[in-house]
Scaffold this active site. Structure first.
Site, short mmCIF file in Angstrom:
data_model
loop_
_atom_site.label_atom_id
_atom_site.label_comp_id
_atom_site.label_asym_id
_atom_site.label_seq_id
_atom_site.Cartn_x
_atom_site.Cartn_y
_atom_site.Cartn_z
N ARG A 1 -1.63 38.26 40.08
CA ARG A 1 -2.13 37.07 40.78
C ARG A 1 -2.04 37.22 42.30
O ARG A 1 -2.54 36.40 43.04
CB ARG A 1 -1.36 35.82 40.34
CG ARG A 1 -1.66 35.41 38.93
CD ARG A 1 -1.03 34.07 38.58
NE ARG A 1 -0.79 34.01 37.15
CZ ARG A 1 -1.69 33.64 36.25
NH1 ARG A 1 -2.88 33.25 36.61
NH2 ARG A 1 -1.40 33.65 34.96
N ARG B 1 4.18 34.57 41.52
CA ARG B 1 4.01 34.68 40.07
C ARG B 1 3.80 36.14 39.67
O ARG B 1 4.32 37.04 40.31
CB ARG B 1 2.86 33.76 39.66
CG ARG B 1 3.15 32.29 40.02
CD ARG B 1 2.02 31.38 39.61
NE ARG B 1 1.81 31.40 38.17
CZ ARG B 1 0.72 30.92 37.57
NH1 ARG B 1 -0.24 30.35 38.31
NH2 ARG B 1 0.59 30.99 36.25
N ARG C 1 -2.31 21.91 30.17
CA ARG C 1 -2.12 23.36 30.20
C ARG C 1 -0.96 23.71 31.12
O ARG C 1 -0.94 23.27 32.28
CB ARG C 1 -3.43 23.91 30.76
CG ARG C 1 -3.39 25.30 31.28
CD ARG C 1 -4.58 25.57 32.21
NE ARG C 1 -4.56 26.94 32.60
CZ ARG C 1 -4.92 27.38 33.79
NH1 ARG C 1 -5.36 26.55 34.71
NH2 ARG C 1 -4.83 28.65 34.07
N GLU D 1 -9.57 28.48 50.47
CA GLU D 1 -9.12 28.83 49.11
C GLU D 1 -7.90 27.99 48.78
O GLU D 1 -6.95 27.95 49.57
CB GLU D 1 -8.77 30.33 49.10
CG GLU D 1 -8.14 30.79 47.79
CD GLU D 1 -7.77 32.27 47.83
OE1 GLU D 1 -8.07 32.96 48.84
OE2 GLU D 1 -7.18 32.74 46.84
N ASN E 1 -11.04 26.52 44.31
CA ASN E 1 -9.97 27.03 43.46
C ASN E 1 -10.70 27.78 42.36
O ASN E 1 -11.19 27.17 41.40
CB ASN E 1 -9.12 25.90 42.88
CG ASN E 1 -7.98 26.44 42.04
OD1 ASN E 1 -7.91 27.64 41.76
ND2 ASN E 1 -7.08 25.56 41.63
N ALA F 1 -8.67 31.93 37.56
CA ALA F 1 -8.42 33.36 37.33
C ALA F 1 -9.51 34.24 37.94
O ALA F 1 -9.27 35.43 38.20
CB ALA F 1 -8.28 33.62 35.84
N TYR G 1 1.47 23.72 36.50
CA TYR G 1 0.35 23.02 37.14
C TYR G 1 0.51 21.50 37.23
O TYR G 1 -0.30 20.84 37.88
CB TYR G 1 -0.96 23.37 36.41
CG TYR G 1 -1.28 24.85 36.45
CD1 TYR G 1 -1.45 25.51 37.67
CD2 TYR G 1 -1.39 25.60 35.28
CE1 TYR G 1 -1.71 26.87 37.71
CE2 TYR G 1 -1.66 26.96 35.31
CZ TYR G 1 -1.81 27.58 36.53
OH TYR G 1 -2.08 28.93 36.58
N HIS H 1 -4.94 26.82 45.68
CA HIS H 1 -4.32 27.00 44.37
C HIS H 1 -3.23 25.95 44.22
O HIS H 1 -2.53 25.63 45.20
CB HIS H 1 -3.68 28.39 44.24
CG HIS H 1 -4.69 29.48 44.37
ND1 HIS H 1 -5.54 29.82 43.36
CD2 HIS H 1 -5.00 30.27 45.42
CE1 HIS H 1 -6.34 30.79 43.78
NE2 HIS H 1 -6.04 31.08 45.03
N SER I 1 -0.61 26.40 42.18
CA SER I 1 0.64 27.16 42.15
C SER I 1 0.69 28.12 43.34
O SER I 1 -0.34 28.38 43.99
CB SER I 1 0.73 27.95 40.84
OG SER I 1 -0.31 28.90 40.76
N PRO J 1 -12.41 28.32 36.08
CA PRO J 1 -12.09 28.25 34.66
C PRO J 1 -10.70 27.67 34.37
O PRO J 1 -9.74 27.92 35.09
CB PRO J 1 -12.16 29.71 34.20
CG PRO J 1 -12.03 30.52 35.43
CD PRO J 1 -12.64 29.70 36.53
N ASN J 2 -10.68 26.90 33.29
CA ASN J 2 -9.46 26.31 32.72
C ASN J 2 -8.88 25.16 33.55
O ASN J 2 -7.94 24.50 33.10
CB ASN J 2 -8.37 27.38 32.48
CG ASN J 2 -8.86 28.46 31.54
OD1 ASN J 2 -9.36 28.14 30.47
ND2 ASN J 2 -8.77 29.71 31.94
#
Ligand code: DQA
Length: 146
Positions: A113, A109, A18, A100, A76, A79, A23, A102, A104, A10-11
């Site tokens: 997370r 963070r 964003r 996996e 990825n 969330a 990112y 990411h 970031s 998502p996103n």
């Protein structure tokens, strides 16, 4: 030619618009182009997928399980990484390497997370290298799969 699937959660369709300070400026389609170029040079075919829906991501993982030509999965989960036991269970059913990724560094963070359900079942985690995280995952797969 080896086949690899890359799933984006998502996103991630909003990359480039964003939280660009976290990112970066690249869109998901820029990343897809870079990834495909990198993969072609290593004789890898990439199925690049994005969905905002948990159920569609689970269905895609089931599709990966059925397709015996797919030798590795890069995910990825956005969330859902931090929340989805259902995605974790779907990944658990796979018998191929799961990397996996990411953009970031999720460990640097917010506290929430730092927990990743995906990590519990993945072969390894690449986090914090921006769009390059995807290329590092492909690099690993290209060297470790045949
Ligand atoms: C992300 C990190 C997640 O915590 C976040 O929810 C995302 C993107 C990353 O690529 O850095 O959507 O997976």
């Amino acid at each position: 030619m080896m086949k690899v699937c890359i799933i984006n959660g998502p996103n991630l369709n909003l990359l480039g618009q964003r939280e660009t300070e976290i990112y970066g400026q690249k869109t998901l389609s820029d990343i897809e182009k870079d990834v495909k170029r990198f993969a072609e040079n290593r004789d890898i075919k990439v199925d690049f997928f994005q969905s905002n829906s948990e159920s569609e991501i689970i269905d895609k993982i089931h599709f990966v399980k059925k397709d015996s030509e797919i030798k590795g999965l890069v995910i990825n989960a956005g969330a859902f990484t931090h929340t989805s036991i259902a995605i974790m269970d779907a990944l658990k059913a796979l018998s191929i390497p799961v990397i996996e990724v990411h953009l970031s560094n999720i460990f640097q963070r917010e506290e929430f997370r730092r927990n990743s359900y995906v990590s519990l079942v993945s072969t390894g985690v690449i986090s914090g290298f921006g769009p390059h995280s995807y290329l590092l995952a492909l690099e690993y797969l290209s060297k470790n799969l045949s």
